[in-house]
Design a protein around this motif. Structure first.
Motif, PDB file in Angstrom:
ATOM      1  N   VAL A  33     -41.471  14.270  18.092  1.00 57.45           N
ATOM      2  CA  VAL A  33     -42.930  14.379  18.050  1.00 57.45           C
ATOM      3  C   VAL A  33     -43.327  15.011  16.725  1.00 57.45           C
ATOM      4  O   VAL A  33     -42.697  15.971  16.272  1.00 57.45           O
ATOM      5  CB  VAL A  33     -43.448  15.252  19.224  1.00 57.45           C
ATOM      6  N   ARG A  34     -44.380  14.468  16.098  1.00 57.24           N
ATOM      7  CA  ARG A  34     -44.882  15.025  14.841  1.00 57.24           C
ATOM      8  C   ARG A  34     -46.400  14.917  14.800  1.00 57.24           C
ATOM      9  O   ARG A  34     -47.011  14.145  15.541  1.00 57.24           O
ATOM     10  CB  ARG A  34     -44.272  14.322  13.637  1.00 57.24           C
ATOM     11  N   ASP A  35     -46.991  15.655  13.883  1.00 59.85           N
ATOM     12  CA  ASP A  35     -48.435  15.632  13.651  1.00 59.85           C
ATOM     13  C   ASP A  35     -48.755  14.389  12.819  1.00 59.85           C
ATOM     14  O   ASP A  35     -48.198  14.209  11.729  1.00 59.85           O
ATOM     15  CB  ASP A  35     -48.839  16.902  12.900  1.00 59.85           C
ATOM     16  N   SER A  36     -49.661  13.561  13.279  1.00 60.13           N
ATOM     17  CA  SER A  36     -49.971  12.322  12.565  1.00 60.13           C
ATOM     18  C   SER A  36     -50.613  12.583  11.203  1.00 60.13           C
ATOM     19  O   SER A  36     -50.535  11.749  10.309  1.00 60.13           O
ATOM     20  CB  SER A  36     -50.890  11.431  13.400  1.00 60.13           C
ATOM     21  N   LYS A  37     -51.237  13.755  11.035  1.00 60.70           N
ATOM     22  CA  LYS A  37     -51.857  14.083   9.745  1.00 60.70           C
ATOM     23  C   LYS A  37     -50.838  14.594   8.731  1.00 60.70           C
ATOM     24  O   LYS A  37     -51.152  14.699   7.552  1.00 60.70           O
ATOM     25  CB  LYS A  37     -52.942  15.144   9.934  1.00 60.70           C
ATOM     26  N   ASP A  38     -49.632  14.927   9.188  1.00 58.95           N
ATOM     27  CA  ASP A  38     -48.601  15.477   8.312  1.00 58.95           C
ATOM     28  C   ASP A  38     -47.259  14.830   8.625  1.00 58.95           C
ATOM     29  O   ASP A  38     -46.329  15.484   9.103  1.00 58.95           O
ATOM     30  CB  ASP A  38     -48.523  16.998   8.500  1.00 58.95           C
ATOM     31  N   PRO A  39     -47.110  13.520   8.363  1.00 60.79           N
ATOM     32  CA  PRO A  39     -45.880  12.827   8.741  1.00 60.79           C
ATOM     33  C   PRO A  39     -44.622  13.343   8.044  1.00 60.79           C
ATOM     34  O   PRO A  39     -43.514  13.142   8.543  1.00 60.79           O
ATOM     35  CB  PRO A  39     -46.148  11.363   8.381  1.00 60.79           C
ATOM     36  N   ALA A  40     -44.774  14.035   6.926  1.00 60.76           N
ATOM     37  CA  ALA A  40     -43.609  14.606   6.244  1.00 60.76           C
ATOM     38  C   ALA A  40     -43.331  16.033   6.719  1.00 60.76           C
ATOM     39  O   ALA A  40     -42.369  16.658   6.269  1.00 60.76           O
ATOM     40  CB  ALA A  40     -43.829  14.601   4.737  1.00 60.76           C
ATOM     41  N   GLY A  41     -44.148  16.528   7.632  1.00 58.23           N
ATOM     42  CA  GLY A  41     -44.010  17.897   8.116  1.00 58.23           C
ATOM     43  C   GLY A  41     -42.966  18.029   9.212  1.00 58.23           C
ATOM     44  O   GLY A  41     -42.122  17.150   9.412  1.00 58.23           O
ATOM     45  N   PRO A  42     -43.033  19.126   9.951  1.00 62.67           N
ATOM     46  CA  PRO A  42     -42.039  19.407  10.990  1.00 62.67           C
ATOM     47  C   PRO A  42     -42.022  18.359  12.093  1.00 62.67           C
ATOM     48  O   PRO A  42     -43.046  17.756  12.411  1.00 62.67           O
ATOM     49  CB  PRO A  42     -42.475  20.753  11.559  1.00 62.67           C
ATOM     50  N   VAL A  43     -40.843  18.177  12.652  1.00 57.78           N
ATOM     51  CA  VAL A  43     -40.650  17.249  13.768  1.00 57.78           C
ATOM     52  C   VAL A  43     -40.010  18.032  14.910  1.00 57.78           C
ATOM     53  O   VAL A  43     -39.014  18.729  14.709  1.00 57.78           O
ATOM     54  CB  VAL A  43     -39.729  16.069  13.364  1.00 57.78           C
ATOM     55  N   LEU A  44     -40.605  17.929  16.091  1.00 58.54           N
ATOM     56  CA  LEU A  44     -40.013  18.539  17.282  1.00 58.54           C
ATOM     57  C   LEU A  44     -39.148  17.502  17.970  1.00 58.54           C
ATOM     58  O   LEU A  44     -39.554  16.343  18.100  1.00 58.54           O
ATOM     59  CB  LEU A  44     -41.109  19.006  18.240  1.00 58.54           C
TER      60      LEU A  44
END
Length: 65
Positions: A33-44
């Protein structure tokens, strides 16, 4: 953590302002799961059992306010 091979999906019920998450199936049956506004950000990452428990809780209203 990057997962360039994953196919990310966003709910068709997502709001137009971009405030949503994206989910991808993992090879072991779990989910990422990731934030759609920050696709390069953290992934759970969730194991299959964790994801099943989360979905069941959501369906049962466990997370409703």
């Amino acid at each position: 953590m990057t997962h360039p091979h994953l196919v990310w999906r966003k709910s068709s019920h997502s709001s137009g302002n971009g405030a949503c998450v994206e989910v991808a199936a993992l090879p072991d049956g779990g989910r990422a799961v990731r934030d759609s506004k920050d696709p390069a950000g953290p992934v759970l990452q969730f194991t299959p059992a964790e994801w099943t428990a989360f979905v069941a809780g959501a369906r049962d209203g466990e997370f409703d306010r």
